[in-house]
Design a protein around this motif. Sequence first.
Motif, PDB file in Angstrom:
ATOM      1  N   PRO A 141       0.831  -1.199   0.000  1.00 21.19           N
ATOM      2  CA  PRO A 141       0.000   0.000   0.000  1.00 21.19           C
ATOM      3  C   PRO A 141       0.866   1.250   0.000  1.00 21.19           C
ATOM      4  O   PRO A 141       1.817   1.359   0.760  1.00 21.19           O
ATOM      5  CB  PRO A 141      -0.785  -0.108   1.313  1.00 21.19           C
ATOM      6  CG  PRO A 141      -0.769  -1.547   1.653  1.00 21.19           C
ATOM      7  CD  PRO A 141       0.490  -2.101   1.101  1.00 21.19           C
ATOM      8  N   ALA A 142       0.539   2.172  -0.886  1.00 24.51           N
ATOM      9  CA  ALA A 142       1.187   3.483  -0.974  1.00 24.51           C
ATOM     10  C   ALA A 142       2.640   3.438  -1.457  1.00 24.51           C
ATOM     11  O   ALA A 142       3.348   4.427  -1.372  1.00 24.51           O
ATOM     12  CB  ALA A 142       1.105   4.252   0.338  1.00 24.51           C
TER      13      ALA A 142
ATOM     14  N   GLU B 147      -0.225   7.600   4.066  1.00 24.71           N
ATOM     15  CA  GLU B 147      -1.081   6.972   3.049  1.00 24.71           C
ATOM     16  C   GLU B 147      -1.083   5.457   3.202  1.00 24.71           C
ATOM     17  O   GLU B 147      -2.108   4.809   3.060  1.00 24.71           O
ATOM     18  CB  GLU B 147      -0.588   7.317   1.636  1.00 24.71           C
ATOM     19  CG  GLU B 147      -0.966   8.706   1.168  1.00 24.71           C
ATOM     20  CD  GLU B 147       0.150   9.711   1.388  1.00 24.71           C
ATOM     21  OE1 GLU B 147       0.921   9.558   2.360  1.00 24.71           O
ATOM     22  OE2 GLU B 147       0.241  10.672   0.604  1.00 24.71           O
ATOM     23  N   GLN B 148       0.093   4.908   3.495  1.00 26.21           N
ATOM     24  CA  GLN B 148       0.203   3.453   3.618  1.00 26.21           C
ATOM     25  C   GLN B 148      -0.692   2.941   4.749  1.00 26.21           C
ATOM     26  O   GLN B 148      -1.457   1.984   4.558  1.00 26.21           O
ATOM     27  CB  GLN B 148       1.667   3.067   3.877  1.00 26.21           C
ATOM     28  CG  GLN B 148       1.906   1.576   3.844  1.00 26.21           C
ATOM     29  CD  GLN B 148       3.379   1.220   4.074  1.00 26.21           C
ATOM     30  OE1 GLN B 148       4.246   2.087   4.064  1.00 26.21           O
ATOM     31  NE2 GLN B 148       3.653  -0.044   4.285  1.00 26.21           N
ATOM     32  N   ILE B 151      -4.448   3.184   3.827  1.00 24.27           N
ATOM     33  CA  ILE B 151      -4.960   2.145   2.927  1.00 24.27           C
ATOM     34  C   ILE B 151      -5.268   0.879   3.727  1.00 24.27           C
ATOM     35  O   ILE B 151      -6.317   0.256   3.584  1.00 24.27           O
ATOM     36  CB  ILE B 151      -3.948   1.860   1.795  1.00 24.27           C
ATOM     37  CG1 ILE B 151      -3.835   3.097   0.900  1.00 24.27           C
ATOM     38  CG2 ILE B 151      -4.365   0.640   0.989  1.00 24.27           C
ATOM     39  CD1 ILE B 151      -2.752   3.020  -0.154  1.00 24.27           C
ATOM     40  N   TRP B 152      -4.338   0.537   4.614  1.00 24.42           N
ATOM     41  CA  TRP B 152      -4.583  -0.637   5.462  1.00 24.42           C
ATOM     42  C   TRP B 152      -5.831  -0.433   6.313  1.00 24.42           C
ATOM     43  O   TRP B 152      -6.664  -1.323   6.459  1.00 24.42           O
ATOM     44  CB  TRP B 152      -3.395  -0.873   6.392  1.00 24.42           C
ATOM     45  CG  TRP B 152      -2.284  -1.692   5.807  1.00 24.42           C
ATOM     46  CD1 TRP B 152      -1.019  -1.258   5.547  1.00 24.42           C
ATOM     47  CD2 TRP B 152      -2.311  -3.067   5.430  1.00 24.42           C
ATOM     48  NE1 TRP B 152      -0.261  -2.285   5.033  1.00 24.42           N
ATOM     49  CE2 TRP B 152      -1.043  -3.405   4.948  1.00 24.42           C
ATOM     50  CE3 TRP B 152      -3.312  -4.050   5.446  1.00 24.42           C
ATOM     51  CZ2 TRP B 152      -0.718  -4.672   4.488  1.00 24.42           C
ATOM     52  CZ3 TRP B 152      -2.997  -5.327   4.988  1.00 24.42           C
ATOM     53  CH2 TRP B 152      -1.716  -5.624   4.511  1.00 24.42           C
ATOM     54  N   ARG B 155      -8.988  -1.051   4.676  1.00 15.61           N
ATOM     55  CA  ARG B 155      -9.270  -2.492   4.543  1.00 15.61           C
ATOM     56  C   ARG B 155      -9.832  -3.081   5.824  1.00 15.61           C
ATOM     57  O   ARG B 155     -10.663  -3.986   5.794  1.00 15.61           O
ATOM     58  CB  ARG B 155      -7.997  -3.251   4.168  1.00 15.61           C
ATOM     59  CG  ARG B 155      -7.547  -2.978   2.756  1.00 15.61           C
ATOM     60  CD  ARG B 155      -6.322  -3.814   2.421  1.00 15.61           C
ATOM     61  NE  ARG B 155      -5.651  -3.257   1.259  1.00 15.61           N
ATOM     62  CZ  ARG B 155      -4.418  -3.585   0.886  1.00 15.61           C
ATOM     63  NH1 ARG B 155      -3.733  -4.457   1.579  1.00 15.61           N
ATOM     64  NH2 ARG B 155      -3.888  -3.044  -0.188  1.00 15.61           N
ATOM     65  N   GLU B 284       1.562 -11.975   4.620  1.00 16.63           N
ATOM     66  CA  GLU B 284       1.177 -10.641   4.170  1.00 16.63           C
ATOM     67  C   GLU B 284      -0.304 -10.331   4.305  1.00 16.63           C
ATOM     68  O   GLU B 284      -0.727  -9.218   4.042  1.00 16.63           O
ATOM     69  CB  GLU B 284       1.621 -10.452   2.730  1.00 16.63           C
ATOM     70  CG  GLU B 284       3.136 -10.431   2.620  1.00 16.63           C
ATOM     71  CD  GLU B 284       3.624  -9.719   1.387  1.00 16.63           C
ATOM     72  OE1 GLU B 284       3.164 -10.095   0.291  1.00 16.63           O
ATOM     73  OE2 GLU B 284       4.447  -8.797   1.510  1.00 16.63           O
TER      74      GLU B 284
END
Lengths: 449, 302
Positions: A141-142, B147-148, B151-152, B155, B284
């Motif tokens: 992600p990202a 941002e990372q 996004i998680w 989810r 993952e």
Amino acid sequence: MFSRLSEKLEQTFKRLRGKGKLTETDVNEAMREIRVALLEADVNLGVVRDFIGQVKSRSIGAEVLESLTPGQQVVKIVHNQLISLLGGTQSKITVASQPPTVIMLVGLQGSGKTTTAAKLANWLRNSGRRPMLAACDIYRPAAVRQLQVLAEKLSMPVTVATEPGMKPPAIARLAVTEAAKKACDTVILDTAGRLHIDELLMQELAEIRRQAKPHEVLLVIDAMIGQDAVAVAESFNNQIGIDGVIVTKLDGDARGGAVLSVRAVTGRPVKMVGVGEKIEDFQPFFPDRMASRILGMGDVLSLIDRAEQVFDEKKAGELARKMRREQFTLDDFLDQLQQLKKLGPLESLIGMLPGMGKMKEQLKRARIDHSELKKIEAIIRSMTANERADSSIINGSRRRRIAAGSGTRVQDVNRLLRQFGEAKKMMKRLQNLPAGRGKGGFNLPFFGN
Amino acid sequence: MGLFDRLKQSLTKTRAALSEKVERLVSGAITVDEQLIEDLHDALISSDIGVNIAGEMISELRKAVNSGQIRDAGEIRSWLRESIALLMVDDDDGQHLLPSRLKVDVVIGVNGVGKTTSIAKMAHFHQQRGERVLIAAADTFRAAAVEQIEIWARRTGTGVVKHTAGADPAAVVYDAISAAKARSIDRLIVDTAGRLHNKANLIEEMKKITRVIEREAAEAERRVLLVIDATTGQNALAQAKVFAESLTVDGVILTKLDGTARGGVAVAVKRELGIPVKWVGTGETLDDLQPFDSRQFARALL
């Protein structure tokens, strides 16, 4: 570490001195110390074994015992052997005869590929190339966003997926075809981190390789990796094929023995290393420095390099002249402080000096006070130009004004002026030393109490 | 697939290589001989347990053999496993913490160890058990880190408190605590900047974050969790030492155990610093995080 290793070796050999003949058991004892040192530095066990074998045969042949310092002799043999294993000399990145040159970065998750892609692009641009980036990591992600942010900072073109669901091999191919259009001669492919045992993702890398036909596939590896480095490097080399290695996070305190492991099992050279958080903290790999680091011998050469980058030679020369003429002013003092600041945290510098392991610990406790530097800066900046040029005019009322202006106390101003006076005195003494030593940038005035 | 099966499946990969080796040795050996012990020694070193601890474990093993405690080669592996399992038992039962509605987990670690992914997995884990979770995006340092985590969080359906890049992380945490109280959140998970432990101002930043939490959420159950990448060698111990010097580190999240690395350095961290492993990351997807089990760990290691 190095001092410990050489101490231990000295002890071992001291007992042996006068014994007349060196037996295999004697040498074995020395080799055991080397083995422990290398394992503590994270060199792979199998690699350590081979290495010890080589060093042993060299040590037996050499006149180790005749020497006054047999321990040092063995360390020297180990050091030289490490250098030759690490590749002897520097290894450059291949440039294609027909542009664009395509460079593909591969590696485990978290090894630092995306940051490295940007650093490599910046470094190539500084060496006269016109690089661009390609975001082939569609999984984390990202990750694409991260590369875009970095590319934006560098004002460098970046190719990303043009439609949702576009696969990495297609993105890579697109980037290569776009290079000419974007007036770029080098394409750097950032790929997703993956485990070396993840077959699907490893196949994807092979597919990117087939489609983008990179001239260089570089394995990005974290300097902190342990014994597993061998399995990782072998897998990537066998399944994808690598041409070289980039080691990241060398600004940490890991000894980086894994670098030796990777080199030993793949035979591929380390080409570049990442040495800091800033985009310009990236440089070619020097086997001799790495060898010293693995042995814990300190990295004086890197320290000098860093200092040379930061110290402005012209300014240093000017300063030397001023010092000779005793015209050193508070402005120069401030200049030096700022150069010192640019060198980075003092703790990390000390770590590069040989034999400073213990001192580093003490320093950590004493913790060099960076806020003190800031305070000094504030005080000097609150002075008028005249005051800075001639500190003798700073009387009581001026001191009060400066203290108020810099948000400090009069005592702080007094202390700074005293320190400055001492620095000046010291410089006077320094001038009497023979001139022209090196670049002359190291004559920092004394400050602090 | 149950939790246990999943863990077992991913651990099977990591232990296969070594188990085979030891099995082969053990079944082929009639008496406990030097070669076998040497090979076990090598196996320990290959797990990144560290050359000193490996040496000590082997000398304890020798003692057990000499004193007749171990009589047959077949017992060796289980004996070693047992001593590792015993060492790795998490004796922190949380009794020293006040039972409280709000729990705050601060997740720290160097770059690239998998902090953000682990946080998402933790949020998912606790939400599945009915907790209301909030994430504080206090990594304002790395490009796109916020941002990372967002996004998680999308989810997992977890709320995120964030500021802009480069903002003061402690301020993010301050706001997150206020939000947690206002929204009656059960657990606040704080993501922090991943930087190398030898950056002096990183430690200062972490201290500031914990100070804010101590002040603003004094009544909360507070934990600091250090993420360690199982692939890391002896430097993981240095990382833990540096963080533990300035912060109370309550536990370790050991990530990337689904590769071929076995994370032996976690043994060194427990032994030298007394910091237990709390969680293990094995893949993952969001389900790939399990509470630590010392016996399973020992089995996977050896």
